[in-house]
Scaffold this active site. Structure first.
Site, short mmCIF file in Angstrom:
data_model
loop_
_atom_site.label_atom_id
_atom_site.label_comp_id
_atom_site.label_asym_id
_atom_site.label_seq_id
_atom_site.Cartn_x
_atom_site.Cartn_y
_atom_site.Cartn_z
N VAL A 62 -4.03 -12.33 -0.42
CA VAL A 62 -5.43 -11.86 -0.28
C VAL A 62 -6.39 -12.62 -1.18
CG1 VAL A 62 -4.84 -9.53 0.50
CG2 VAL A 62 -5.15 -9.97 -1.96
N ASN A 88 -5.69 -2.57 -0.60
CA ASN A 88 -4.73 -1.97 -1.53
C ASN A 88 -3.99 -3.00 -2.38
OD1 ASN A 88 -2.50 0.12 -2.31
ND2 ASN A 88 -1.39 -1.51 -1.24
N TYR A 157 -7.26 -5.95 -15.64
CA TYR A 157 -6.92 -4.89 -14.68
C TYR A 157 -8.00 -3.80 -14.70
CZ TYR A 157 -4.17 -1.43 -12.08
OH TYR A 157 -3.75 -0.53 -11.13
N ALA A 159 -11.10 -4.04 -15.74
CA ALA A 159 -12.36 -4.59 -15.21
C ALA A 159 -12.31 -4.67 -13.69
CB ALA A 159 -12.62 -5.98 -15.80
N SER A 160 -11.18 -5.10 -13.15
CA SER A 160 -11.08 -5.24 -11.68
C SER A 160 -11.17 -3.88 -11.00
CB SER A 160 -9.78 -5.95 -11.29
OG SER A 160 -8.64 -5.13 -11.52
N LYS A 161 -10.57 -2.87 -11.61
CA LYS A 161 -10.55 -1.55 -10.97
C LYS A 161 -11.91 -0.85 -11.08
CE LYS A 161 -6.45 -1.85 -9.30
NZ LYS A 161 -6.27 -1.94 -7.84
P1 NAP Z 1 3.41 -2.37 -5.55
O1 NAP Z 1 4.51 -1.45 -5.17
O2 NAP Z 1 3.67 -3.49 -6.50
O3 NAP Z 1 2.76 -2.93 -4.19
C1 NAP Z 1 1.74 -3.87 -4.19
C2 NAP Z 1 1.97 -4.82 -3.03
O4 NAP Z 1 0.86 -5.74 -2.99
C3 NAP Z 1 3.25 -5.66 -3.21
O5 NAP Z 1 3.95 -5.78 -2.01
C4 NAP Z 1 2.67 -6.98 -3.68
O6 NAP Z 1 3.51 -8.09 -3.43
C5 NAP Z 1 1.40 -7.05 -2.87
N1 NAP Z 1 0.52 -8.08 -3.39
C6 NAP Z 1 0.31 -8.42 -4.68
N2 NAP Z 1 -0.53 -9.46 -4.76
C7 NAP Z 1 -0.85 -9.80 -3.49
C8 NAP Z 1 -1.66 -10.82 -2.92
N3 NAP Z 1 -2.29 -11.73 -3.70
N4 NAP Z 1 -1.77 -10.86 -1.58
C9 NAP Z 1 -1.12 -10.00 -0.79
N5 NAP Z 1 -0.32 -9.02 -1.28
C10 NAP Z 1 -0.19 -8.93 -2.61
O7 NAP Z 1 2.20 -1.56 -6.22
P2 NAP Z 1 1.54 -0.14 -5.88
O8 NAP Z 1 1.81 0.73 -7.04
O9 NAP Z 1 1.87 0.31 -4.53
O10 NAP Z 1 0.00 -0.56 -5.99
C11 NAP Z 1 -0.87 -0.59 -4.87
C12 NAP Z 1 -2.29 -0.52 -5.39
O11 NAP Z 1 -2.46 0.72 -6.09
C13 NAP Z 1 -2.65 -1.62 -6.37
O12 NAP Z 1 -3.98 -2.05 -6.14
C14 NAP Z 1 -2.56 -0.92 -7.72
O13 NAP Z 1 -3.39 -1.51 -8.69
C15 NAP Z 1 -3.04 0.47 -7.34
N6 NAP Z 1 -2.62 1.51 -8.28
C16 NAP Z 1 -1.30 1.82 -8.42
C17 NAP Z 1 -0.96 2.82 -9.34
C18 NAP Z 1 0.47 3.25 -9.56
O14 NAP Z 1 0.70 4.09 -10.43
N7 NAP Z 1 1.42 2.78 -8.81
C19 NAP Z 1 -1.94 3.45 -10.10
C20 NAP Z 1 -3.26 3.08 -9.91
C21 NAP Z 1 -3.60 2.11 -9.00
P3 NAP Z 1 4.41 -8.66 -4.65
O15 NAP Z 1 5.55 -7.69 -4.76
O16 NAP Z 1 4.81 -10.00 -4.18
O17 NAP Z 1 3.54 -8.68 -5.87
#
Ligand code: NAP
Length: 252
Positions: A62, A88, A157, A159-161
Site C-alpha cells: 500500500v 487497515n 506509529y 503520529a501516523s495513527k
Molecule cells: P497484523 O496481524 O500484523 O496484520 C497486518 C497486515 O497488514 C499483515 O498481513 C501485513 O503484512 C499487512 N501489511 C503491512 N504492511 C503492508 C503494506 N505496506 N502493504 C500491504 N499490506 C501490508 O496486524 P493487525 O493487528 O491486524 O493490525 C491491523 C491494523 O490495526 C494496523 O493498522 C494496526 O496498526 C491496527 N491496530 C492494531 C492493534 C492491535 O492490537 N492488534 C491495535 C491498534 C491498531 P506483513 O505480515 O507482511 O507485515
C-alpha cells in the site's frame, strides 16, 4: 445485509483485516482483499471460498501509490463498484527504535509510509471510484488508541495513527454531500500477530490488562463486527468520528 455491495480491505492477510474480510463476506459482500503478504492472502482466500462469495485477491504494497491505483482499477473492472474501503494495513513501531531525538529516519519513513501514506493512497483511489458510481460509500481508517494518546518510543506509529484521524475527518467534511461517510476505528490491545510481542510476555501483558477496565485483550472479530456495523445502514448518519474498540482503555 451487504448483498451486491463490494468491500475492499487492505492488510487482509492477517489479524483485524482478515477478520474484517470474513465478517463482510458473512454479511453478503463481495470482497477485494489486498496485502503484501501472499501467504496470508492465500489463507484468507481459502477462508472466503468457504463463504461462497466473489473474491478478488491482490498482492499490493500500500506504500506504492501506482500499485494501489492499479489495484483499484482491477477492482473496478472486476466488480464495477466499490461500497466500502477499510484502510487497515499497518505496521507497528518498537520501543527499541528509541525516543524521538534518536529515531532513525529510515524507521520514521517506513512506518509513516505504510500507516499514513498507504492509508491515504487507499482512500484516494477508493474515493475516486465511489464518486464515479454516485452511490456514496464508507471509508474506514484503522487508527488505534495511539490515535488519541502517546507512547514513548513509537513516535512514528503514534503520529501516523493521529494523522489518519485528521484525514478521516477531512474526508467526512469533503464528501458528506455525496453520501460518503468516513470513520476512524481505534482498536485497543487486540490479539493478532502484531501484538504477539505483548501477549507472549507475561509482564508486558499484565501491565496492559491492568490499564484495561475489561481486564482482557480483544479479539480481531470484535473489531471486525464493529467495522461492519459502522458500514451498515444501522449507522447511516455516523461520520467523521473516532471510535475506540478498547475494553475501556481510553476511559481511564
Ligand atoms: P497484523 O496481524 O500484523 O496484520 C497486518 C497486515 O497488514 C499483515 O498481513 C501485513 O503484512 C499487512 N501489511 C503491512 N504492511 C503492508 C503494506 N505496506 N502493504 C500491504 N499490506 C501490508 O496486524 P493487525 O493487528 O491486524 O493490525 C491491523 C491494523 O490495526 C494496523 O493498522 C494496526 O496498526 C491496527 N491496530 C492494531 C492493534 C492491535 O492490537 N492488534 C491495535 C491498534 C491498531 P506483513 O505480515 O507482511 O507485515
Amino acid at each position: 445485509m451487504f448483498e451486491n455491495k463490494v468491500c475492499v480491505v487492505t492488510g487482509a492477510g492477517s489479524g483485524i483485516g482478515q477478520a474484517t474480510a470474513i465478517e463482510f463476506a458473512e454479511r453478503g459482500a463481495k470482497l477485494a482483499i489486498l496485502d503484501r503478504d501472499q501467504e496470508g492472502l492465500k489463507a484468507t482466500s481459502t477462508m472466503l471460498a468457504g463463504k461462497d462469495r466473489d473474491t478478488l485477491s491482490l498482492t499490493v504494497d500500500v506504500n506504492q501509490a501506482s500499485k494501489v491505483e492499479a489495484a483499484f482499477t482491477r477492482i473496478d473492472e472486476t466488480f464495477g463498484r466499490i461500497d466500502f474501503v477499510v484502510a487497515n494495513a499497518g505496521i507497528s513501531g518498537s520501543p527499541e527504535d528509541g525516543l524521538t531525538a534518536d529515531m532513525p529516519l529510515e524507521t520514521w519513513h517506513k512506518i509513516i509510509g505504510v500507516n499514513l501514506n498507504g492509508a491515504f493512497y487507499t482512500a484516494k483511489f477508493g474515493l475516486k471510484q465511489m464518486l464515479n458510481s454516485g452511490d456514496g460509500g464508507v471509508i474506514v481508517f484503522i487508527s488505534s488508541i495511539m490515535g488519541q494518546i502517546s507512547n514513548p518510543g513509537i513516535s512514528p506509529y503514534v503520529a501516523s495513527k493521529h494523522a489518519v484521524v485528521g484525514l478521516s475527518k477531512t474526508i467526512a467534511a469533503e464528501y458528506g454531500a455525496q453520501n460518503i461517510r468516513s470513520l476512524a476505528v481505534a482498536p485497543g490491545f487486540i490479539e493478532t500477530p502484531m501484538t504477539d510481542i505483548i501477549t507472549q510476555d507475561e509482564a508486558i501483558l499484565g501491565g496492559v490488562l491492568a490499564m484495561t477496565p475489561m481486564a482482557r485483550t480483544g479479539k480481531a472479530q470484535e473489531v471486525a463486527s464493529f467495522i461492519a456495523t459502522l458500514c451498515s445502514e444501522d449507522a447511516s448518519f455516523v461520520s467523521g468520528g473516532y471510535y475506540p474498540v478498547d475494553g475501556g482503555y481510553l476511559a481511564t
